[in-house]
Design a protein around this motif. Structure first.
Motif, PDB file in Angstrom:
ATOM      1  N   ILE A 177       2.636  -2.060  -5.663  1.00 53.17           N
ATOM      2  CA  ILE A 177       3.433  -1.154  -5.458  1.00 53.17           C
ATOM      3  C   ILE A 177       3.866  -0.691  -4.133  1.00 53.17           C
ATOM      4  O   ILE A 177       2.883  -0.539  -3.162  1.00 53.17           O
ATOM      5  N   ASN A 178       4.951  -0.476  -3.771  1.00 52.49           N
ATOM      6  CA  ASN A 178       5.562  -0.210  -2.282  1.00 52.49           C
ATOM      7  C   ASN A 178       6.091   1.388  -2.476  1.00 52.49           C
ATOM      8  O   ASN A 178       6.730   1.993  -3.496  1.00 52.49           O
ATOM      9  N   LEU A 179       5.436   2.270  -1.676  1.00 52.65           N
ATOM     10  CA  LEU A 179       5.982   3.545  -1.573  1.00 52.65           C
ATOM     11  C   LEU A 179       6.581   3.723  -0.259  1.00 52.65           C
ATOM     12  O   LEU A 179       6.201   3.504   0.744  1.00 52.65           O
ATOM     13  N   TRP A 180       7.931   4.317  -0.691  1.00 50.33           N
ATOM     14  CA  TRP A 180       8.957   4.462   0.475  1.00 50.33           C
ATOM     15  C   TRP A 180       9.186   3.561   1.445  1.00 50.33           C
ATOM     16  O   TRP A 180       9.374   3.770   2.700  1.00 50.33           O
ATOM     17  N   ASN A 181       8.698   2.181   1.091  1.00 47.53           N
ATOM     18  CA  ASN A 181       9.227   0.974   1.853  1.00 47.53           C
ATOM     19  C   ASN A 181       8.079   1.157   3.420  1.00 47.53           C
ATOM     20  O   ASN A 181       8.210   0.701   4.217  1.00 47.53           O
ATOM     21  N   THR A 182       7.039   2.161   3.084  1.00 47.04           N
ATOM     22  CA  THR A 182       6.066   1.965   4.258  1.00 47.04           C
ATOM     23  C   THR A 182       4.626   1.968   3.755  1.00 47.04           C
ATOM     24  O   THR A 182       3.828   1.145   4.501  1.00 47.04           O
ATOM     25  N   TYR A 183       4.170   2.493   2.723  1.00 44.25           N
ATOM     26  CA  TYR A 183       2.894   1.956   2.079  1.00 44.25           C
ATOM     27  C   TYR A 183       2.965   1.052   0.904  1.00 44.25           C
ATOM     28  O   TYR A 183       3.808   1.296   0.148  1.00 44.25           O
ATOM     29  N   THR A 184       2.010   0.063   1.212  1.00 47.49           N
ATOM     30  CA  THR A 184       1.815  -0.984  -0.285  1.00 47.49           C
ATOM     31  C   THR A 184       0.508  -0.610  -0.545  1.00 47.49           C
ATOM     32  O   THR A 184      -0.653  -0.661   0.030  1.00 47.49           O
ATOM     33  N   VAL A 185       0.422  -0.429  -2.015  1.00 51.38           N
ATOM     34  CA  VAL A 185      -0.671  -0.569  -2.824  1.00 51.38           C
ATOM     35  C   VAL A 185      -1.017  -1.898  -3.468  1.00 51.38           C
ATOM     36  O   VAL A 185      -0.169  -2.116  -4.331  1.00 51.38           O
ATOM     37  N   PRO A 186      -1.737  -2.640  -2.898  1.00 47.34           N
ATOM     38  CA  PRO A 186      -2.044  -3.959  -3.645  1.00 47.34           C
ATOM     39  C   PRO A 186      -2.433  -4.061  -4.847  1.00 47.34           C
ATOM     40  O   PRO A 186      -3.140  -3.055  -5.312  1.00 47.34           O
ATOM     41  N   ALA A 187      -2.421  -5.198  -5.643  1.00 48.24           N
ATOM     42  CA  ALA A 187      -2.755  -5.333  -6.991  1.00 48.24           C
ATOM     43  C   ALA A 187      -4.295  -4.859  -7.007  1.00 48.24           C
ATOM     44  O   ALA A 187      -5.081  -4.486  -7.953  1.00 48.24           O
ATOM     45  N   VAL A 188      -5.210  -5.509  -6.263  1.00 50.49           N
ATOM     46  CA  VAL A 188      -6.603  -5.523  -5.882  1.00 50.49           C
ATOM     47  C   VAL A 188      -7.046  -4.117  -5.890  1.00 50.49           C
ATOM     48  O   VAL A 188      -8.311  -3.845  -6.218  1.00 50.49           O
ATOM     49  N   PHE A 189      -6.461  -3.036  -5.536  1.00 50.39           N
ATOM     50  CA  PHE A 189      -6.628  -1.928  -5.288  1.00 50.39           C
ATOM     51  C   PHE A 189      -7.265  -1.022  -6.572  1.00 50.39           C
ATOM     52  O   PHE A 189      -8.255  -0.319  -6.679  1.00 50.39           O
ATOM     53  N   TRP A 190      -6.509  -1.420  -7.838  1.00 50.33           N
ATOM     54  CA  TRP A 190      -6.851  -0.584  -8.688  1.00 50.33           C
ATOM     55  C   TRP A 190      -8.180  -1.261  -9.673  1.00 50.33           C
ATOM     56  O   TRP A 190      -8.903  -0.454 -10.068  1.00 50.33           O
ATOM     57  N   PRO A 191      -8.554  -2.674  -9.723  1.00 47.00           N
ATOM     58  CA  PRO A 191      -9.642  -3.047 -10.168  1.00 47.00           C
ATOM     59  C   PRO A 191     -10.843  -3.026  -9.574  1.00 47.00           C
ATOM     60  O   PRO A 191     -12.121  -2.876  -9.760  1.00 47.00           O
ATOM     61  N   ALA A 192     -10.735  -3.093  -8.069  1.00 44.58           N
ATOM     62  CA  ALA A 192     -11.797  -3.190  -7.375  1.00 44.58           C
ATOM     63  C   ALA A 192     -12.085  -1.642  -6.527  1.00 44.58           C
ATOM     64  O   ALA A 192     -13.564  -1.533  -6.122  1.00 44.58           O
ATOM     65  N   VAL A 193     -11.135  -0.786  -6.674  1.00 40.82           N
ATOM     66  CA  VAL A 193     -11.613   0.552  -6.032  1.00 40.82           C
ATOM     67  C   VAL A 193     -11.265   1.854  -6.919  1.00 40.82           C
ATOM     68  O   VAL A 193     -12.119   2.546  -7.223  1.00 40.82           O
ATOM     69  N   ALA A 194     -10.023   1.610  -7.585  1.00 42.15           N
ATOM     70  CA  ALA A 194      -9.857   3.062  -8.439  1.00 42.15           C
ATOM     71  C   ALA A 194     -10.810   2.820  -9.725  1.00 42.15           C
ATOM     72  O   ALA A 194     -11.286   3.982 -10.164  1.00 42.15           O
TER      73      ALA A 194
END
Length: 503
Positions: free
Chosen positions: A317-334
């Motif tokens: 997920i790219n937010l406002w072309n500034t922040y990127t949420v990589p795919a690994v964030f959801w299974p490993a953190v969220a």
């Protein structure tokens, strides 16, 4: 006799000065339930004691340094290889320190049993409703102990700086960087740089031998104080009520049982440490950033996160072309954060849904609370599917199955199997409840068939009698109902009648 007299005299003198008898007498007379499932908490306690003793011995010889040297030691397979001081000291412990390899393996096995005992203990509390008022605080402490045990295990097996632990640290580095906004700052705070560098091993060593054990000791002390000063939960019985505890007193019965359990656990860990190999870092070799091998999995309690990362699609997920949420964030953190807070809040959510705010000292049978039992079964199925996904590379290699097929099987299974497990467990609980009601209404099936004068056949049953003229059967409210004729010999020997139920 003279020694006993001196001990008694010393105890008398101490009591005159500190009034210890007044404090100890009610504690010595405290009653503990005798059901075996109540011993899992003690397994966790005694395995932690073994961890402290073996960890202290290992710390005397371990050097948590990333400085490089050329190894010329007993393990000739790595002779002349550049390794870190941490890895070299681990090899020295394994091959040169007297009893070093035995103590290392006992320490690792004890760590696995510590986390497993906490998890099984929490499952027993969950399925029997022992987390309800007034024991919500002990449930919260148990969840934090599970989290600290997992963190302590990760810090411990990261210390040897071998290929497996280095791969784990590299994965943890990527997981930390995946956190939106805060990830970069947290990574610099933990690892001291853009990549895991020389500072991480000394920090992990301090956390592993000082910070987390201190927190675990503090929480164990609070947990034991809560268990000691609150009434124990117990399974329902003819004598067990909300106001008393049926079991054995602290001295001598429970103390002897507890001491025997600690000795047995220590012996089993010693046998496991001497016979069953675990974490052979000398076979893995030193950590090299550009290398990774098959079968690179963490210990079992982190396989769930590993499996979730392997099954999650590569969605970024790219937010406002500034922040990127990589795919690994959801299974490993969220996902772990949501599960952790879900476990913390569950007692309060159930209390709000059921609207029961009274004190609960009687444990519930899982069949009597089908929704909770089904929810727990669904969670365990979800966990099992992710654990299997965490070893899909080994399964693909052994059985010659394309890894892509296993990934899709895992993705479908993690969506289908948990709800299916919920439905199956719920229906089983209802069936067991109906079986109990049939026994209360008609009696216990004997398996004996008789032919009546009309030519039809009936099965003989042993009916139960309520304690008073009522259909409620108060004696069996929550108590296991007898299902075999032999059970009636102890349940109500003088109240048996024989009647027929048409088959």
């Amino acid at each position: 006799m003279a020694l006993m007299h001196k001990v008694a005299e010393a105890a008398q003198n101490a009591d005159e000065r500190y009034k210890a008898a007044k404090l100890l007498r009610p504690r010595i007379n405290k009653v503990f339930p005798g059901h075996f499932s109540f011993l899992f908490g003690e397994l966790a306690l005694y395995s932690f004691v073994v961890l402290i003793l073996t960890g202290t011995y290992l710390a005397l010889f371990f050097d948590p340094s990333s400085a490089k040297l050329i190894y010329h030691g007993t393990f000739t397979n790595l002779d002349g290889v550049e390794v870190s001081k941490a890895f070299a000291s681990t090899l020295n412990i394994s091959f040169d320190v007297r009893g070093g390899l035995l103590v290392r393996q006992i320490h690792h096995w004890a760590a696995n049993i510590f986390v497993a005992a906490i998890l099984v203990h929490l499952l027993r509390i969950f399925f029997t409703g022992a987390f309800r008022k007034p024991r919500e605080a002990n449930w919260l402490i148990g969840i934090f102990l599970l989290f600290l045990g997992i963190a302590e295990g990760f810090a411990g097996y990261s210390l040897p700086d071998d290929l497996l632990s280095g791969t784990g640290l590299r994965i943890m580095s990527g997981i930390t960087l995946s956190i939106p906004v805060l990830g970069t700052w947290l990574h610099w705070l933990i690892f001291g740089g853009e990549f895991p560098g020389e500072i991480i091993l000394p920090r992990l060593f301090t956390v592993h031998i000082l910070l987390i054990p201190g927190l675990i000791l503090a929480l164990l002390a609070v947990h034991l104080a809560g268990v000691w000063y609150q009434e124990h939960t117990q399974f329902p019985g003819r004598r067990g009520t909300e106001r008393n505890v049926v079991g054995t007193r602290t001295v001598p019965s429970f103390a002897l049982k507890s001491i025997s359990l600690s000795i047995l656990l220590t012996g089993v860990l010693a046998v496991m440490g001497g016979i069953f190999q675990i974490n052979p870092v000398f076979n893995y070799g030193p950590y090299t950033p550009f290398q990774v091998s098959i079968n690179s999995q963490p210990d079992w309690y982190l396989l769930m996160v590993e499996g979730a990362m392997r099954l999650w699609p590569p969605w970024r997920i790219n937010l406002w072309n500034t922040y990127t949420v990589p795919a690994v964030f959801w299974p490993a953190v969220a996902m772990p954060v949501l599960l952790f807070f879900g476990l913390l809040l569950y007692p309060f959510v159930e209390e709000r849904i059921t609207r029961t705010r009274r004190l609960h000292n009687i444990a519930q049978r899982p069949r009597d609370v089908p929704h909770r039992t089904a929810l727990g079964t669904m969670a365990l199925t979800f966990y099992a599917v992710l654990v299997m996904a965490g070893v899909d590379d080994v399964v693909a290699y052994v059985f010659r199955v394309p890894i892509e097929h296993l990934v899709w099987i895992g993705r479908i299974g993690v969506l289908v199997l948990p709800p299916l497990a919920y439905l199956v467990a719920y229906r089983i609980c209802l069936h067991l409840q109906h079986t109990d009601r049939d026994v209360l209404a008609y009696g216990v099936h004997t398996g004996v068939i008789e032919q009546r004068d009309g030519g039809y056949f009936v099965e003989l049953v042993e009916p139960l009698k309520p304690e008073r003229e009522s259909l409620v059967y108060p004696r069996y409210r929550g108590i296991p109902v007898p299902h075999l004729p032999g059970d009636l010999e102890t349940e109500q020997p003088a109240e048996r009648e024989r009647s027929g139920r048409q088959t």
